[in-house]
Each structure stands twice: as structure tokens, then as C-alpha cells.
Design an enzyme around this catalytic site. Structure first.
Site, mmCIF file in Angstrom:
data_model
loop_
_atom_site.group_PDB
_atom_site.id
_atom_site.type_symbol
_atom_site.label_atom_id
_atom_site.label_comp_id
_atom_site.label_asym_id
_atom_site.label_seq_id
_atom_site.Cartn_x
_atom_site.Cartn_y
_atom_site.Cartn_z
ATOM 1 C CG HIS A 138 -0.443 -0.053 2.546
ATOM 2 N ND1 HIS A 138 0.516 0.828 2.978
ATOM 3 C CD2 HIS A 138 -0.702 -0.865 3.611
ATOM 4 C CE1 HIS A 138 0.818 0.578 4.246
ATOM 5 N NE2 HIS A 138 0.099 -0.458 4.652
ATOM 6 C CG HIS A 182 3.899 -1.612 2.467
ATOM 7 N ND1 HIS A 182 2.638 -2.089 2.238
ATOM 8 C CD2 HIS A 182 4.213 -1.998 3.726
ATOM 9 C CE1 HIS A 182 2.200 -2.734 3.300
ATOM 10 N NE2 HIS A 182 3.139 -2.687 4.233
ATOM 11 C CB CYS A 208 0.255 -10.496 20.372
ATOM 12 S SG CYS A 208 -0.751 -9.890 18.984
ATOM 13 C CB CYS A 212 2.913 -9.077 17.465
ATOM 14 S SG CYS A 212 1.970 -7.591 17.771
ATOM 15 C CB CYS A 223 -1.945 -7.013 21.096
ATOM 16 S SG CYS A 223 -0.899 -6.262 19.832
ATOM 17 C CG HIS A 256 -2.375 -7.407 15.942
ATOM 18 N ND1 HIS A 256 -1.066 -7.314 16.340
ATOM 19 C CD2 HIS A 256 -2.367 -7.539 14.604
ATOM 20 C CE1 HIS A 256 -0.298 -7.413 15.275
ATOM 21 N NE2 HIS A 256 -1.055 -7.557 14.208
ATOM 22 C CE LYS A 263 -1.972 1.136 12.376
ATOM 23 N NZ LYS A 263 -1.871 0.023 13.111
ATOM 24 C CE LYS A 297 -6.238 -6.591 3.190
ATOM 25 N NZ LYS A 297 -5.859 -7.931 3.461
HETATM 26 N N1 MSP Z 1 8.238 -7.877 7.412
HETATM 27 C C1 MSP Z 1 8.507 -6.878 8.391
HETATM 28 C C2 MSP Z 1 9.860 -6.211 8.127
HETATM 29 C C3 MSP Z 1 11.025 -7.133 8.119
HETATM 30 S S1 MSP Z 1 12.490 -6.262 7.730
HETATM 31 C C4 MSP Z 1 13.705 -7.331 8.027
HETATM 32 C C5 MSP Z 1 7.418 -5.802 8.345
HETATM 33 N N2 MSP Z 1 6.656 -5.761 7.238
HETATM 34 S S2 MSP Z 1 5.468 -4.721 6.988
HETATM 35 O O1 MSP Z 1 4.887 -5.088 5.718
HETATM 36 O O2 MSP Z 1 4.602 -4.667 8.110
HETATM 37 O O3 MSP Z 1 6.125 -3.312 6.880
HETATM 38 C C6 MSP Z 1 7.141 -3.083 5.924
HETATM 39 C C7 MSP Z 1 7.676 -1.663 6.010
HETATM 40 O O4 MSP Z 1 6.637 -0.753 5.655
HETATM 41 C C8 MSP Z 1 8.107 -1.293 7.435
HETATM 42 O O5 MSP Z 1 9.300 -0.555 7.411
HETATM 43 C C9 MSP Z 1 6.969 -0.444 7.930
HETATM 44 O O6 MSP Z 1 7.356 0.502 8.879
HETATM 45 C C10 MSP Z 1 6.556 0.247 6.643
HETATM 46 N N3 MSP Z 1 5.199 0.756 6.715
HETATM 47 C C11 MSP Z 1 4.046 0.048 6.897
HETATM 48 N N4 MSP Z 1 3.007 0.933 6.959
HETATM 49 C C12 MSP Z 1 3.472 2.199 6.819
HETATM 50 C C13 MSP Z 1 2.889 3.475 6.730
HETATM 51 N N5 MSP Z 1 1.596 3.672 6.864
HETATM 52 N N6 MSP Z 1 3.719 4.525 6.473
HETATM 53 C C14 MSP Z 1 5.053 4.372 6.278
HETATM 54 N N7 MSP Z 1 5.630 3.192 6.363
HETATM 55 C C15 MSP Z 1 4.886 2.112 6.724
HETATM 56 O O7 MSP Z 1 7.345 -5.024 9.258
#
Ligand code: MSP
Length: 516
Positions: free
Chosen positions: A20, A23, A128, A131, A146, A149, A296, A299
């Protein structure tokens, strides 16, 4: 700073869903840093990828009615498609189900076990499932929910493998304290140093999870996601399968991750590396979060927007520009269609686009589109400003203030527009002062040439379009830092007016979006 090698990574996203906008923000920022370093002449390796093991993913696959491997194959393909659409110039895409990664992680685990950094113990506590983590009571709402979640934790008792993190605590604290650049931004350092004080020895395997890398010699357990996931930074550049490549790139210059997982990268990761006797990365940077109109991204709320849709509708550079320019890097920021539209129209369509368009129109009318010789006496502040901008961009990028680096480039563009207004080239044309007019247009186009190079890490497609209109035949992608010296535009260059650089986003379009 002499050119050298630059190895940077992003977090690897969970393979339970396609990326999204949050990411995407991280990958866009990393991409801008990667492109900036390439421009400076560094050899860059930019690694991203997908985190494909664990319950979260197994559950998503189950819900979709497919095997986990087939599920993550699909998400990985989709993620790469999204990154392609956003022009993310990654050099490696690591997937944790890759057999080379799996074998290397088992090797790491076996080594830590053999040297007694990992031992088997009964591990119990409040767990959890969301997590996949044991929780401290103080981190829970009312001691049992948690907060992430919004579900109750469960008392769980397992025979687990445990990593002796405490053994490395003092060395790690020393490292963080004596290397201010190691953990950035500054605001996260104290928080992490406090956490480190009480950070427990860590459970690094799970009995209850099936979708993962089996513990070597004990297939009743899988290696818990953080050892698996964090190791991607090593295995993604050859650790365990191409030692020469690994030696060439390690240590990482930058791990760019979100603030929620900074602690794993600033505590667990360096502790593991210390145990493995592998040098520590130069910097872990914890960026902020993007919210949607103050909420935030989730979904359940239903406010997940697909970055590929935005790129298809507005162009990749519009969303890249917006998130990088609008959000103070390191802090949280907000996406709304209103601010997006306003920012993109003001900076890309007006400020950048109009400066080019106005100039090329006059050049076409008076000089058949051909660049005149430089006329140093009438360039005013522009050469000095351009030089200062170059220095500022470097300084701000080295401090990871991406938004301020971009702001500096747009300050230069403001000055260019003011220069056009004050020299009034249309009046010079009318009065037949062609010598002066040619000089003014040269100065503007030269400033735009420099701006195109400087802006290319952030808006690569628009910068290339600008370059094309300037008529310069050596590709923008081949330009290096030296090209930023004032006076590089060759007189006689034939410009190519190809229409507006970035058409304004129409009111109807944004109106339709707002309605949903
Ligand atoms: N799989 C773990 C990371 C393992 S790294 C060895 C994870 N995945 S995640 O899909 O939840 O998040 C991936 C990255 O996207 C993280 O750095 C997370 O902080 C970032 N973000 C997820 N949602 C975000 C926002 N809303 N805004 C900015 N970054 C965000 O954690």
C-alpha cells in the site's frame, strides 16, 4: 566525499498483501537515496524484497484457498509490478522462501547454536498471535490487549530456542553511544537506548508456526521471523552463496525502515551481527508513517490506496514528489487528495512546467529554438544560487532530510521564475534586444538543466522529459556530479518544445476522487 560503494536496503514487506502507499513511501525514499548516490558516482546496490514466512502469511493463503508458496509467489509478482510502476530502481529483490536464503538462515542458526548464543529453554508469557511475539505486560492495554491488533494476548508456554541478546547489550550500547550516525533520526535514539536496558533474551523459534524455515536438527520448530527476515540483508547480497559479492557490498550503508520496526533493526539485528562477528551497518534510519487524512492505513477502515492506481492516474512522479516533498523526513505525514493536488499543481505543473514552457516558447519564436551563447553579465544571482543549491542538496541528503533537499531545488526554481519576471524576455523580444534576450534565455535554460539533474533522483521521469525538451543529446541517466557546474549547456543546442511538462490536475478529476 569520494565516490565509493553504497549498499542500502528497505524493510522487506510481509507477503500477506500487496504493497500500500505506506510501503510505497519507504521504497520511494530509498529509491531517491539510491539514485542520488548513483548520480554522485557511487556504485550502488539497492536491495528490497518480501518477507514470506509466518502465521500471518499462512492465514492469508488459507483465506485465499491456496498454498502459502503459491500465495507469496503471487504477492511477490504483484509487489514487483507496483515497484516497476513507481520506478523503484532496486538491484536485488530478496524473497525469504528463496532456497539460498533458507539454507543460509539455517547456517546462521546452527552457528549460533554451536557457539551457545542460542540455547533451548522453556519460554512462557503473554503471546500476541497477530505480532507473533511474546509481550511485556506493560506494553499491553489493560495488561491483556495487544494495542496494535486490538485482540487479547494468550498465555503460551513453549520449549523454544532463545538468543542470548543480553550478552551483547553492553557492546551494543557502547556502539550506539559512540556512533551517533548509527541510529537516526536522533529522536529515536533515546527511546531505543531505554528499551535496550531491559530488552530480554529473545525467543527465536516457534512450535506453533508451520510455515517457516525449520530449525536445523529440530523440525518440530521453525525459525522465528525476525532471524529469518533480518538475515535478508546478508543473503540478498550473497551471504552463504556468493562470498565475493557479499564481501564487496557488506557492511550496509543504510537500512531504511519504519519507526515501528526500528527497534528490531537497532537492537536485535546488531546483536545478531555481533554474535556472528560481522561488521555492523553504518546506519539504521527509522522513517515516519503515512496516514490517510489523519487515519492509520487499514483494511478495516477501508482507506488502503493502491500506489499503482495513483501512478497510473497521475504519473509515478506526482506521488513520488508529493510524499518526498510534503512529509518532513523522519516524521509522520498525511495523504489527502486535496494536498496532493495542490502540491503537484503548484510545484510540478506551475513552478517547473511553466518556467520551461514560457522559455521554450520565446526561444522558438526568436531563435528557432536554438540556445544562444552565455551572457555572464546579465545572469544576476542565478549562477551563485545554482551552486549554493547543489551544495545544499548534498548537505541535506547526507543528513537524510530528503524533503529539505527537494525544497532547496524548488527555491532555485522560484528564483528562476522571478528572474524571468524581472528580466521580462517578452519585452526584450518586442524591443528587438536579441543579444540580451539570448543571454536571459540561456541563464534560465542553464538553471533548468541543473535543476533537472538535481531533481532526477526524486522525479526521474519528469526530469528526463525536461532534459529531452532542453535538447541535450547525452542522456540524463549518464550525467554525474561534475555536470552540475554552471555553463554546461552548449550554445547552439536545439531545444524541443513538446508541450506542458506536467499538465495540471483538473478540478473534476480530484472532485471525482474525493467522492470516492
Ligand atoms: N516484514 C517486516 C519487516 C522485516 S524487515 C527485516 C514488516 N513488514 S510490513 O509489511 O509490516 O512493513 C514493511 C515496512 O513498511 C516497514 O518498514 C513499515 O514501517 C513500513 N510501513 C508500513 N506501513 C506504513 C505506513 N503507513 N507509512 C510508512 N511506512 C509504513 O514489518
Amino acid at each position: 566525499m569520494a565516490p565509493g560503494k553504497y549498499y542500502l536496503t528497505t524493510a522487506i514487506d510481509y507477503g500477506n498483501a500487496p504493497p500500500h502507499i505506506g510501503h510505497a513511501y519507504e521504497k520511494i525514499a530509498a529509491d531517491a537515496v539510491a539514485r542520488f548516490h548513483r548520480l554522485r558516482g557511487d556504485e550502488v546496490f539497492f536491495l528490497t524484497g518480501l518477507d514470506e514466512h509466518g502465521n500471518k502469511i499462512e492465514r492469508a493463503a488459507q483465506a485465499a484457498g491456496v498454498e502459502p508458496q503459491a500465495y507469496v509467489d503471487e504477492v511477490a509478482a504483484r509487489a514487483q509490478q507496483v515497484w516497476g510502476a513507481l520506478n523503484i530502481s532496486y538491484d536485488g529483490f530478496i524473497r525469504t522462501t528463496d532456497p539460498r536464503h533458507r539454507a543460509a538462515v539455517q547456517g546462521i542458526f546452527a552457528r549460533l547454536l554451536a557457539q551457545d548464543d542460542i540455547f533451548k529453554a522453556k519460554y512462557e508469557g503473554m503471546y500476541c498471535r497477530g505480532c507473533e511475539e511474546f509481550k511485556n505486560e506493560r506494553d499491553l492495554t489493560d495488561g491483556k490487549i495487544c494495542p496494535q491488533h486490538q485482540q487479547p494476548v494468550e498465555f503460551t508456554s513453549e520449549e523454544n530456542y532463545v538468543f542470548r541478546l543480553s550478552k551483547y547489550r553492553e557492546r551494543l550500547r557502547g556502539h550506539i553511544e559512540s556512533h551517533p550516525q548509527f541510529l537516526q533520526p536522533e529522536t529515536r535514539r533515546n527511546e531505543i537506548l531505554n528499551l535496550l536496558e531491559t530488552f530480554p533474551d529473545l525467543s527465536v523459534s516457534r512450535q506453533s508456526v508451520r510455515w517457516g524455515i525449520p530449525v536445523p536438527g529440530d523440525p518440530s520448530q521453525v525459525i522465528y521471523v525476525w532471524i529469518d527476515a533480518l538475515s535478508n540483508y546478508l543473503t540478498g547480497i550473497g551471504y552463504g552463496w556468493d562470498d565475493a559479492q557479499f564481501q564487496r557490498w557488506w557492511p550496509a550503508d543504510l537500512h531504511l525502515v519504519g519507526k515501528d520496526i526500528t527497534k528490531f533493526h537497532a537492537i536485535i539485528w546488531p546483536a545478531l551481527l555481533l554474535a556472528l562477528d560481522i561488521p555492523l551497518p553504518y546506519q539504521v534510519y527509522g522513517h515516519g508513517f503515512i496516514n490517510m487524512a489523519g487515519m492509520k492505513i487499514s483494511k478495516t477502515v477501508g482507506n488502503v490506496i493502491d500506489p499503482q492506481d495513483i501512478a497510473a492516474e497521475y504519473g509515478a512522479d506526482a506521488i513520488r514528489y508529493f510524499v518526498l516533498r510534503e512529509i518532513a523526513f523522519g516524521r509522520d505525514g498525511d495523504f489527502t487528495y486535496e494536498t496532493f493536488e495542490a502540491r503537484v499543481n503548484a510545484d510540478l505543473a506551475n513552478n517547473l512546467g511553466n518556467a520551461l514552457n514560457r522559455t521554450l516558447t520565446i526561444l522558438e519564436k526568436n531563435f528557432a529554438g536554438q540556445v544562444s551563447p552565455r551572457h555572464a553579465a546579465i545572469e544576476g544571482e542565478l549562477p551563485r544560487l545554482a551552486e549554493e543549491t547543489v551544495a545544499k542538496v548534498v548537505e541535506r541528503m547526507e543528513a537524510m532530510a530528503l524533503d529539505e533537499a527537494i525544497a532547496a531545488i524548488w527555491t532555485l526554481l522560484d528564483a528562476v521564475n522571478k528572474y524571468i519576471d524581472s528580466t521580462a524576455p517578452w519585452a526584450l523580444a518586442k524591443e528587438g534586444k536579441l543579444d540580451e534576450l539570448g543571454g536571459v534565455l540561456y541563464a534560465v535554460l542553464e538553471a533548468l538543466r541543473i535543476a533537472a539533474i538535481l531533481a532526477s533522483p526524486y522525479i526521474p521521469t519528469l526530469a528526463a522529459k525536461l532534459w529531452e525538451q532542453l535538447g541535450i543529446t547525452t542522456p540524463l541517466a549518464e550525467q554525474r556530479w561534475e555536470a552540475l557546474a554552471w555553463g554546461g549547456l552548449a550554445p547552439g543546442t536545439v531545444t524541443r518544445k513538446l508541450g506542458p511538462l506536467y499538465p495540471r490536475i483538473g478540478a473534476e478529476l480530484a472532485g471525482a476522487k474525493k467522492k470516492g
